[in-house]
Scaffold this motif. Structure first.
Motif: not given
Length: 147
Positions: A71-73, A106-119, A131-136
């Motif tokens: 849930n974006n957390q 808490q991640l900003p859902v409109e900015l972060v591409d959750a499918n591409k998070i790496s660690a 990573p940010k979404k392309e539109e952001a």
């Protein structure tokens, strides 16, 4: 440590009681929470293409961490248990060690591409790339022609 008498008529006792009862010269517990657990320091930075979270956790291994997104957390936690035993001729010594922490963001859902998070974990630093979404991402200037 100094003794403080609690005044039940005081509307704001917790701030003043904590301020007056704290031993400000005792730096032993400076990086500990109220439950005497360590809380790793965190740096968060932003570039035009991503957010970076760096968490200081020296002496750990990458398998000690649990990272999940719900849930974006973003939750980062660790639990490490260790038991040492040494036996000599006349005595046995056992030592137990337990460390744990949890940090949540808490991640900003409109900015972060959750499918591409790496660690990655390297030299005592857990580094997460968000990573940010392309539109952001900032878009280059566009020339508009006049008809």
């Amino acid at each position: 440590m100094s003794l403080v008498k609690r005044n039940s008529d005081n509307l704001f006792p917790s701030f003043f009681d904590n301020f007056l009862s704290k031993d400000w010269m005792d730096w032993n517990n400076f990086n500990y929470s109220n439950t005497n657990t360590t809380l790793p320091s965190v740096n968060i930075s932003e570039s035009s293409s991503e957010f970076v979270i760096e968490l200081a956790a020296p002496g750990m291994h990458k398998n000690d961490f649990k990272i999940n997104l719900e849930n974006n957390q973003l939750n980062i936690s660790s639990e490490k248990k260790e038991e040492k035993e040494s036996k000599k001729e006349k005595y046995t010594r056992k030592e137990f060690s337990y460390q744990s922490f949890q940090r949540s963001f808490q991640l900003p859902v409109e900015l972060v591409d959750a499918n591409k998070i790496s660690a990655e974990y390297k030299e005592g630093i857990l580094r997460l790339l968000l990573p940010k979404k392309e539109e952001a991402k900032p878009q280059p200037a566009k020339a508009i022609t006049i008809n």
